[in-house]
Write a protein that holds these residues in place. Structure first.
Motif, PDB file in Angstrom:
ATOM      1  N   LEU A 191       0.836  -1.204   0.000  1.00  0.00           N
ATOM      2  CA  LEU A 191       0.000   0.000   0.000  1.00  0.00           C
ATOM      3  C   LEU A 191       0.868   1.250   0.000  1.00  0.00           C
ATOM      4  CD1 LEU A 191      -2.624  -1.176   2.653  1.00  0.00           C
ATOM      5  CD2 LEU A 191      -2.601  -1.567   0.187  1.00  0.00           C
ATOM      6  N   ILE A 192       2.045   1.135   0.648  1.00  0.00           N
ATOM      7  CA  ILE A 192       2.991   2.259   0.615  1.00  0.00           C
ATOM      8  C   ILE A 192       3.448   2.486  -0.823  1.00  0.00           C
ATOM      9  CG2 ILE A 192       5.297   3.014   1.310  1.00  0.00           C
ATOM     10  CD1 ILE A 192       4.847   1.556   3.966  1.00  0.00           C
ATOM     11  N   TYR A 193       3.748   1.368  -1.499  1.00  0.00           N
ATOM     12  CA  TYR A 193       4.188   1.506  -2.896  1.00  0.00           C
ATOM     13  C   TYR A 193       3.063   2.006  -3.782  1.00  0.00           C
ATOM     14  CZ  TYR A 193       8.460  -0.930  -1.579  1.00  0.00           C
ATOM     15  OH  TYR A 193       9.637  -1.260  -0.994  1.00  0.00           O
ATOM     16  N   GLN A 194       1.793   1.829  -3.339  1.00  0.00           N
ATOM     17  CA  GLN A 194       0.650   2.363  -4.102  1.00  0.00           C
ATOM     18  C   GLN A 194       0.393   3.830  -3.782  1.00  0.00           C
ATOM     19  OE1 GLN A 194      -2.770  -0.069  -3.264  1.00  0.00           O
ATOM     20  NE2 GLN A 194      -2.173  -1.692  -4.674  1.00  0.00           N
ATOM     21  N   ASN A 195       1.206   4.389  -2.866  1.00  0.00           N
ATOM     22  CA  ASN A 195       1.053   5.790  -2.451  1.00  0.00           C
ATOM     23  C   ASN A 195      -0.273   6.065  -1.771  1.00  0.00           C
ATOM     24  OD1 ASN A 195       3.514   7.027  -3.115  1.00  0.00           O
ATOM     25  ND2 ASN A 195       2.954   6.947  -5.287  1.00  0.00           N
ATOM     26  N   ILE A 196      -0.766   5.095  -1.028  1.00  0.00           N
ATOM     27  CA  ILE A 196      -2.018   5.302  -0.293  1.00  0.00           C
ATOM     28  C   ILE A 196      -1.690   6.026   1.011  1.00  0.00           C
ATOM     29  CG2 ILE A 196      -3.823   4.061   0.992  1.00  0.00           C
ATOM     30  CD1 ILE A 196      -3.732   1.972  -1.252  1.00  0.00           C
ATOM     31  N   PRO A 197      -2.464   7.058   1.373  1.00  0.00           N
ATOM     32  CA  PRO A 197      -2.153   7.806   2.604  1.00  0.00           C
ATOM     33  C   PRO A 197      -2.263   6.936   3.858  1.00  0.00           C
ATOM     34  CG  PRO A 197      -4.216   8.558   1.624  1.00  0.00           C
ATOM     35  CD  PRO A 197      -3.575   7.644   0.635  1.00  0.00           C
ATOM     36  N   ALA A 198      -1.540   7.323   4.889  1.00  0.00           N
ATOM     37  CA  ALA A 198      -1.341   6.492   6.074  1.00  0.00           C
ATOM     38  C   ALA A 198      -2.650   6.035   6.730  1.00  0.00           C
ATOM     39  CB  ALA A 198      -0.476   7.239   7.079  1.00  0.00           C
ATOM     40  N   HIS A 199      -3.593   6.945   6.918  1.00  0.00           N
ATOM     41  CA  HIS A 199      -4.808   6.539   7.645  1.00  0.00           C
ATOM     42  C   HIS A 199      -5.621   5.528   6.858  1.00  0.00           C
ATOM     43  CE1 HIS A 199      -6.165   9.901   5.140  1.00  0.00           C
ATOM     44  NE2 HIS A 199      -7.370   9.368   5.193  1.00  0.00           N
ATOM     45  N   LYS A 200      -5.621   5.658   5.518  1.00  0.00           N
ATOM     46  CA  LYS A 200      -6.344   4.676   4.701  1.00  0.00           C
ATOM     47  C   LYS A 200      -5.635   3.329   4.719  1.00  0.00           C
ATOM     48  CE  LYS A 200      -8.803   7.655   1.505  1.00  0.00           C
ATOM     49  NZ  LYS A 200      -8.680   8.294   0.191  1.00  0.00           N
ATOM     50  N   ARG A 201      -4.291   3.384   4.778  1.00  0.00           N
ATOM     51  CA  ARG A 201      -3.525   2.131   4.844  1.00  0.00           C
ATOM     52  C   ARG A 201      -3.914   1.365   6.096  1.00  0.00           C
ATOM     53  NH1 ARG A 201       1.402   5.203   3.458  1.00  0.00           N
ATOM     54  NH2 ARG A 201       2.128   4.946   5.599  1.00  0.00           N
ATOM     55  N   ARG A 202      -4.004   2.093   7.187  1.00  0.00           N
ATOM     56  CA  ARG A 202      -4.311   1.492   8.472  1.00  0.00           C
ATOM     57  C   ARG A 202      -5.638   0.733   8.398  1.00  0.00           C
ATOM     58  NH1 ARG A 202      -2.975   1.964  13.823  1.00  0.00           N
ATOM     59  NH2 ARG A 202      -4.868   1.601  15.031  1.00  0.00           N
ATOM     60  N   ASP A 203      -6.632   1.392   7.870  1.00  0.00           N
ATOM     61  CA  ASP A 203      -7.948   0.750   7.757  1.00  0.00           C
ATOM     62  C   ASP A 203      -7.867  -0.502   6.896  1.00  0.00           C
ATOM     63  OD1 ASP A 203      -8.871   2.781   9.268  1.00  0.00           O
ATOM     64  OD2 ASP A 203      -9.771   3.926   7.604  1.00  0.00           O
ATOM     65  N   ALA A 204      -7.204  -0.375   5.747  1.00  0.00           N
ATOM     66  CA  ALA A 204      -7.124  -1.504   4.819  1.00  0.00           C
ATOM     67  C   ALA A 204      -6.380  -2.678   5.450  1.00  0.00           C
ATOM     68  CB  ALA A 204      -6.424  -1.072   3.527  1.00  0.00           C
ATOM     69  N   VAL A 205      -5.285  -2.386   6.195  1.00  0.00           N
ATOM     70  CA  VAL A 205      -4.504  -3.450   6.820  1.00  0.00           C
ATOM     71  C   VAL A 205      -5.357  -4.196   7.838  1.00  0.00           C
ATOM     72  CG1 VAL A 205      -2.541  -3.956   8.318  1.00  0.00           C
ATOM     73  CG2 VAL A 205      -2.276  -2.320   6.444  1.00  0.00           C
ATOM     74  N   PHE A 206      -6.073  -3.454   8.684  1.00  0.00           N
ATOM     75  CA  PHE A 206      -6.853  -4.136   9.719  1.00  0.00           C
ATOM     76  C   PHE A 206      -8.037  -4.899   9.139  1.00  0.00           C
ATOM     77  CE2 PHE A 206      -4.538  -1.426  12.766  1.00  0.00           C
ATOM     78  CZ  PHE A 206      -4.072  -2.462  13.574  1.00  0.00           C
ATOM     79  N   GLU A 207      -8.605  -4.355   8.069  1.00  0.00           N
ATOM     80  CA  GLU A 207      -9.708  -5.068   7.419  1.00  0.00           C
ATOM     81  C   GLU A 207      -9.213  -6.408   6.872  1.00  0.00           C
ATOM     82  OE1 GLU A 207     -11.865  -2.768   4.378  1.00  0.00           O
ATOM     83  OE2 GLU A 207     -12.420  -4.762   3.591  1.00  0.00           O
ATOM     84  N   ALA A 208      -8.029  -6.369   6.236  1.00  0.00           N
ATOM     85  CA  ALA A 208      -7.478  -7.596   5.670  1.00  0.00           C
ATOM     86  C   ALA A 208      -7.118  -8.585   6.773  1.00  0.00           C
ATOM     87  CB  ALA A 208      -6.252  -7.274   4.821  1.00  0.00           C
ATOM     88  N   LEU A 209      -6.540  -8.053   7.882  1.00  0.00           N
ATOM     89  CA  LEU A 209      -6.185  -8.927   9.006  1.00  0.00           C
ATOM     90  C   LEU A 209      -7.427  -9.608   9.571  1.00  0.00           C
ATOM     91  CD1 LEU A 209      -3.509  -6.785  10.848  1.00  0.00           C
ATOM     92  CD2 LEU A 209      -3.245  -9.196  10.237  1.00  0.00           C
ATOM     93  N   GLU A 210      -8.510  -8.845   9.633  1.00  0.00           N
ATOM     94  CA  GLU A 210      -9.761  -9.385  10.142  1.00  0.00           C
ATOM     95  C   GLU A 210     -10.236 -10.537   9.254  1.00  0.00           C
ATOM     96  OE1 GLU A 210     -12.779  -7.969  13.060  1.00  0.00           O
ATOM     97  OE2 GLU A 210     -12.228  -6.369  11.644  1.00  0.00           O
ATOM     98  N   ARG A 211     -10.111 -10.322   7.954  1.00  0.00           N
ATOM     99  CA  ARG A 211     -10.582 -11.331   6.996  1.00  0.00           C
ATOM    100  C   ARG A 211      -9.855 -12.643   7.158  1.00  0.00           C
ATOM    101  NH1 ARG A 211     -12.363  -8.517   1.365  1.00  0.00           N
ATOM    102  NH2 ARG A 211     -14.002 -10.067   1.080  1.00  0.00           N
ATOM    103  N   VAL A 212      -8.542 -12.579   7.492  1.00  0.00           N
ATOM    104  CA  VAL A 212      -7.804 -13.832   7.650  1.00  0.00           C
ATOM    105  C   VAL A 212      -7.770 -14.270   9.107  1.00  0.00           C
ATOM    106  CG1 VAL A 212      -6.372 -13.439   5.616  1.00  0.00           C
ATOM    107  CG2 VAL A 212      -5.581 -12.652   7.852  1.00  0.00           C
ATOM    108  N   GLY A 213      -8.464 -13.513   9.973  1.00  0.00           N
ATOM    109  CA  GLY A 213      -8.614 -13.913  11.367  1.00  0.00           C
ATOM    110  C   GLY A 213      -7.346 -13.807  12.182  1.00  0.00           C
ATOM    111  N   LEU A 214      -6.503 -12.802  11.906  1.00  0.00           N
ATOM    112  CA  LEU A 214      -5.243 -12.682  12.655  1.00  0.00           C
ATOM    113  C   LEU A 214      -5.047 -11.277  13.208  1.00  0.00           C
ATOM    114  CD1 LEU A 214      -2.623 -14.721  10.618  1.00  0.00           C
ATOM    115  CD2 LEU A 214      -3.400 -15.136  12.941  1.00  0.00           C
ATOM    116  N   LYS A 215      -6.181 -10.617  13.497  1.00  0.00           N
ATOM    117  CA  LYS A 215      -6.100  -9.223  13.912  1.00  0.00           C
ATOM    118  C   LYS A 215      -5.184  -9.027  15.118  1.00  0.00           C
ATOM    119  CE  LYS A 215      -9.121  -5.251  14.042  1.00  0.00           C
ATOM    120  NZ  LYS A 215     -10.484  -4.767  14.109  1.00  0.00           N
TER     121      LYS A 215
END
Ligand SMILES: Nc1ncnc2c1ncn2[C@@H]1O[C@H](COP(=O)(O)OP(=O)(O)OP(=O)(O)O)[C@@H](O)[C@H]1O
Ligand SMILES: [Mg+2]
Lengths: 397, 230
Positions: free
Chosen positions: B110-134
């Motif tokens: 997401l850093i390489y996609q130039n996504i701003p920090a707060h949006k990265r945070r949301d996306a990371v936790f959403e993905a972690l939730e999906r794989v059940g490793l929050k």
């Protein structure tokens, strides 16, 4: 991928490999320390010399005079004395003979062998040579005229021959010539042997007894300030030129300030050379960084592969590695500057007894130079890393 | 057409005694929104194929068109942009960066996609939730089990929201329950429009796909759709 992220990544890697990072920086640390240390030592030496000149008295013109006839030489004193004190009163503050010799100085059972400088001057000697009277009186006009056996002594002589006893009115012997101590000068050079405090001054008119000649072969002319030096020099030169023709003798003038400046220039260029030599150490440090960065690239081939696979551009990889090597060398530079300051302080205290600090320009220059070295030598490894094929890098282990 | 592969060869050490024809004349079209399983035995060339489809590798011969652009004509920067924005990879060997923790690993693309920090945070936790490793987000790869590492690698791919997902044996290291969970995630992604390319040697897993391509010794030996796929 912005710069802030690259910095964060670089900080993280440097922190993870603390020991290696430190070893990588070592070359730069040593380089910067030695550049700053060496240049500062030179600067201290320079300041020391300047201080020496200042103690000796600045704004002086030395005149050396060789007359073929003794009576001409004696007459020349009166002419020069009058010229300086009357005609040049706006430019010059005084003139004194400046002959010196050495020998044994004795008082009671105490003697000082040969270390002391014995000056033959007039009542303007102390003014011309930066001596300040502490007790008693200075050499007077009358002493000079009547060739009185009197002297004024420096603080080292007082300490060595008299201890706590009051020297005023006592008689000391210079090579068995009796001299009554009429005054004492303030300490100005640390009251050590052979220093400017290891000195006595007597009327120059005693020169027949001391030097075996009535000739006055050297003078010091003191200018009122530094800006008047050139004018004074020109005036004196013209005056002596008019008074002394080739059949009578010859003379030579020396601007002592120019001497000091020349020695300043000399040490400045010497410190530049030393600085350049020390920067070779910095360069070697740079090669050390390149070496480690190349190892790092090899070690992190897989990581680079992953980064490229998930979207890192070549530019991002290059930036990452350059910032890493740049930060390593900058950090090394900062540590080197700290060590450089410490060394400079220690050397300044130990060698010159002064509070010595590195000059701003050498601090900034060595810092900028170390960053440039980090980036310069980091470039090849960074480019190498960025050029890795993702699939090849991914297969590496 | 999203993907058009025309007579692609990948030959290692060509002309030498140890020549390997990992891909030996492969042609394949994949359309937007498809869910394709590539199946084959070990060494049949599946990973090699995926690397080429994902622009990580280039074919020895043949043409590959991604969204009708011949990748041969793309610059290094173009390829980086494709890998960053178009493709989400789930590698066979996880390929997590050992010096970054779970959160940072997922965040990296997401850093390489130039996504701003707060949006990265949301996306990371959403993905972690999906794989059940929050709750494991601060763990480093070495502190995670193989299956957990696999799930972090999956989360990293999901978080990119790339339109094409390429998964190389994503359930290989997982128990059947977690495996099913992951397969459901892939199906959801497919339903929401992503193109899924799933590599496996497991017929059961392949059965979830709408289309199954079978590889053997670098050749496509079958390409079938629907219920009859396996
Ligand atoms: N760099 C390489 N050099 C030589 N041969 C290679 C290289 N990479 C792969 N191969 C060979 O290419 C063939 C295909 O490999 P690939 O990794 O694509 O197999 P795979 O189908 O993914 O197998 P698996 O199911 O075991 O992962 C194998 O025979 C392998 O040995
Ligand atoms: Mg494989």
């Amino acid at each position: 991928m912005n710069l802030l992220q690259s910095f964060k990544m670089a900080v993280a890697t440097i922190r993870i490999n603390k020991v290696r990072s430190f070893l990588t920086m070592l070359g730069i640390i040593i380089g910067v320390t030695s550049v700053i240390g060496l240049v500062s030592v030179m600067q201290g030496y320079n300041a020391d010399i300047t201080q020496y000149y200042e103690k000796m008295g600045v704004n002086k013109i030395s005149v050396s005079l060789t007359m073929y006839n003794f009576s001409d030489s004696v007459k020349m004193y009166d002419k020069l004395y009058e010229y300086v004190n009357k005609d040049l009163s706006g430019l010059a503050s005084g003139v004194s003979p400046a002959m010196k010799t050495s020998g044994t100085i004795q008082y009671g059972s105490g003697t000082i062998e040969d270390t002391s400088t014995v000056y033959l001057g007039n009542e303007q000697f102390s003014l011309c040579n930066n001596y300040d009277l502490k007790e008693g009186r200075d050499i007077s006009y009358m002493d000079v005229q009547s060739a009185n056996h009197v002297c004024v002594i420096g603080s080292y002589i007082v300490q060595e021959l008299f201890g706590y006893k009051n020297p005023i009115g006592e008689t000391i012997y210079f090579n068995s010539l009796p001299l009554k101590v009429v005054g004492v000068y303030y300490q100005k050079d640390g009251t050590t042997e052979s220093s400017m405090d290891d000195a006595i001054v007597m009327p120059y008119t005693l020169n027949k007894e001391v030097l075996g000649t009535v000739a006055v072969s050297a003078y010091t002319v003191k200018s009122v300030d530094a800006t008047s030096m050139t004018a004074l020099y020109t005036k004196l030169n013209a005056f002596l030129d008019a008074k002394i023709d080739d059949t009578m003798g010859k003379f030579k003038l020396t601007n002592e300030n120019t001497e000091m400046e020349a020695s300043d220039d000399e040490t400045a260029s010497l410190s530049l050379v030393l600085g350049a030599v020390a920067s070779i150490a910095l360069l070697v440090g740079g090669i050390g960084i390149m070496n480690i960065m190349l190892v790092t690239v090899t070690e992190r081939t897989r990581e680079i592969g992953i980064r490229k696979a998930i979207g890192a551009t070549r530019k991002a990889i290059i930036t990452q590695f350059l910032i890493e090597s740049g930060m390593l060398s900058a950090l090394g530079g900062i540590i080197g500057i700290i060590f450089g300051f410490i060394i400079t302080l220690i050397v300044g205290k130990a060698m010159y007894d002064m509070i010595l600090l590195p000059m701003a320009w050498i601090t900034c220059a060595s810092f900028a130079f170390s960053i440039a070295i980090g980036i310069g030598f980091g470039l090849y490894p960074a480019i190498k890393a960025s050029g890795l094929q993702p699939v090849v890098a991914l297969r590496a282990d | 057409m999203l993907i058009r592969v025309k007579d692609v060869y990948k030959i290692y050490n060509e002309g030498h005694e140890n020549e390997v024809r990992a891909l030996d004349g492969v042609s394949l079209n994949i359309d937007y929104g498809e869910y394709v399983a590539i199946i084959g035995s070990s060494g049949s060339g599946k990973s090699t194929f995926m690397n080429i489809l994902g622009c990580l590798d280039v074919p020895t011969r043949g043409e590959y068109f991604l969204e009708d652009v011949n990748v041969k004509e793309l610059t290094d920067a173009d390829l980086s942009r494709i890998r960053s924005l178009k493709v989400g990879f789930i590698f066979q060997g996880y390929n997590l960066i050992s010096t970054l923790n779970a959160y940072e690993n997922i965040e990296l693309p997401l850093i390489y996609q130039n996504i701003p920090a707060h949006k990265r945070r949301d996306a990371v936790f959403e993905a972690l939730e999906r794989v059940g490793l929050k709750e494991r987000y601060l763990h480093f790869p070495s502190q995670l089990s193989g299956g957990q590492q696999q799930r972090i690698a999956i989360a990293r791919a999901i978080a990119t929201r790339a339109p094409i997902m390429m998964a190389d044996e994503p359930t290989g290291a997982l128990d059947s329950k977690t495996g099913i969970q992951i397969m459901e995630t892939l199906e959801e992604l497919n339903k929401s429009g992503s193109t899924i390319i799933l590599i496996t040697h497991d017929n059961g897993i392949a059965a979830k796909a709408k289309r199954v391509v079978r590889l053997s010794d670098g050749h496509i030996i079958s390409d079938s759709r629907g219920e009859t796929a396996v």
